[in-house]
Design an enzyme around this catalytic site. Sequence first.
Site, mmCIF file in Angstrom:
data_model
loop_
_atom_site.group_PDB
_atom_site.id
_atom_site.type_symbol
_atom_site.label_atom_id
_atom_site.label_comp_id
_atom_site.label_asym_id
_atom_site.label_seq_id
_atom_site.Cartn_x
_atom_site.Cartn_y
_atom_site.Cartn_z
ATOM 1 N N CYS B 246 0.853 -1.204 0.000
ATOM 2 C CA CYS B 246 0.000 0.000 0.000
ATOM 3 C C CYS B 246 0.882 1.245 0.000
ATOM 4 C CB CYS B 246 -0.881 0.053 1.244
ATOM 5 S SG CYS B 246 -1.899 -1.393 1.495
ATOM 6 N N GLU B 371 5.225 8.374 5.324
ATOM 7 C CA GLU B 371 5.361 7.411 4.217
ATOM 8 C C GLU B 371 6.824 7.071 3.966
ATOM 9 O OE1 GLU B 371 2.905 6.084 2.323
ATOM 10 O OE2 GLU B 371 1.170 7.284 2.903
#
Lengths: 246, 392
Positions: B246, B371
């Site tokens: 993801c 991230e």
Amino acid sequence: MNILVCISKSPDTTSKIAFTDGGTKFDENGVQFIVNPYDEWYALVKALELKEAIGGKVTVISVGDASNDPIIRKSLAVGADEAVRVDAADTDALFVAQQIANYAKEHDYNIILTGKETINYNGGQLGGMIAELVGLPYVAMATKLDLVGDLATIEREIQGGSEVLEINGGFVLSAAKGMAEQRIPNMRGIMAARSKPLNVIPPSGGESHTSVVNYELPPAKAQCKYIDAENAGELIALLHSEAKVI
Amino acid sequence: MRTDQYTGHDYYNMDDLLTDEHKLVRDSARAWIKKEVSPIIEDAFEKGSFPKHLIPGLGEIGAFGPYIPEQYGGPGLDQISYGLLMQELERCDSGLRSTSSVQSSLVMYPIWKYGNEEQRMKYLPKLATGEFVGCFGLTEPDHGSDPGGMTTNFKDKGDHYLLNGAKMWISNSPFADIAVVWAKNEAGRIHGLIVERGMEGFTTPTTHGKWSLRASDTGELVFDNVKVPKANLLPNKSGLGAPLGCLDSARYGIAWGAIGAALDCYDSALRYSKERIQFGRPIAGFQLQQKKLAEMITEITKAQMLTLRLGQLKNEDKATSGQISMAKRNNVDMAIKIAREARQMHGGMGITNEYPIMRHMMNLESVITYEGTHDIHLLITGLDITGENAFK
């Protein structure tokens, strides 16, 4: 109610304008093209509003080569049902009007909408020419259109006020600001545009009666002259003697 | 805030490498953002809350799961369209892009890739329109760059799972309808679970006091003996590779998004430098300003080329995690440097909300951290080229 909307390709308003071939051709190098805003925001969106209110089909038509396809796809994404491209260079207004009029007659369109002009050439001739060629009344620079049955009520701005006209039956109309509001294509529209028909047809007759002799850019802006705020006398003198405005 | 006068910058004619549909998707998103978001974004940032009234519009422009197939309610666009959408969103605000990234890559992507058909049909169409908003729970208070050490866990209780633990730094959590949560089972294996708002024991406290991504809501996910139906376990992938998959998708979107933020700063600096007169002429004519502008467009152009190529690789399903890390790290670093230089070029005006620069600058401090931090991405590249793992 089937409506034919004429769309034209024009340079994005932020494009740098230049000419080639001795000033006889617009230099398309690096230019982003858009749907002529008068065609898109006003003519096409009004046609879609009419279709949504009373049903029918909206067809967009454009005269030009395959470089027009992106603006045609955008018109389909905005909501037109189908598109036609007459595969020919749009040499002058009469030639374009003849192509559109031939298609309109052949397919029985009796409501034809255009923008009031293109933002690049500002010709504003197309609607009137099409109307003459198909034998329908023409209203230029309309700002409002209501359709009840076959009766169209059309408003247009005139000097110092507005004029309201009625037409019973078909008509050609050029749309100005106020006719409708811009619609931004949404994803559903972009997806649907993938499968909507874009029919490319050959030109049928027609001829050009004008040719471009020369394009010229406006003269470069003169340099600003700064005058000290304390020195009103010099300003007045320059406005009188140099700018010759007082 | 001033009227949004942004125009794209394409020094190497990248548009020639895009399809008509790419450009239509990008330009439509740009037009929607200028009309609906630009006028209110400074206010949302100052108030520190995500403008939720934009959610249906974001769905309409395809910002929720752009690459999700049409059969699940998505637009079925390619990876380059996805990237261009992220670019346009972050051109306006990284928080706006974050909301879209989370929904697309961290919620819809795992349900699409790791979920079963029933889960896809139940959630994806509603997530695509924005009827449902989702969030993603991986990071924990004590496990950021080391997500494999997570302590959130679930136990098999026969007809349901019992979920316990806490997640933090979760974009969208305060208002999300569902959360894709990563937790360990009794054997220590990481699995994804779909947790729905309203399940008993599930709360989502808001994180306050952020100086960055203020137009995006951030919070925690707290699970206190939450009974999760067994049908909510994502069955088709487990292990740390599942959430990392993801993240690859989200990081790819961030690589494009950062270009958007950089473009907005450059665009504003270029315009300002042409209008700002000092010493009798526009400051754009001074060498030090030109150096800044020339370096900005050079770095933006390099990032555009790198990222477009990455998009082509993504379309062919060939992009590696290492390649995605390189683009995310390079582009966010590029954008943050450009934001700082652009702020200088705006002089004192650069610190006001009359211009978007300082907002981008503050936002990008989060983007360079989340991230995968700037440093962690370097180690991913390092591992990729040397074969030596420097994480442990």
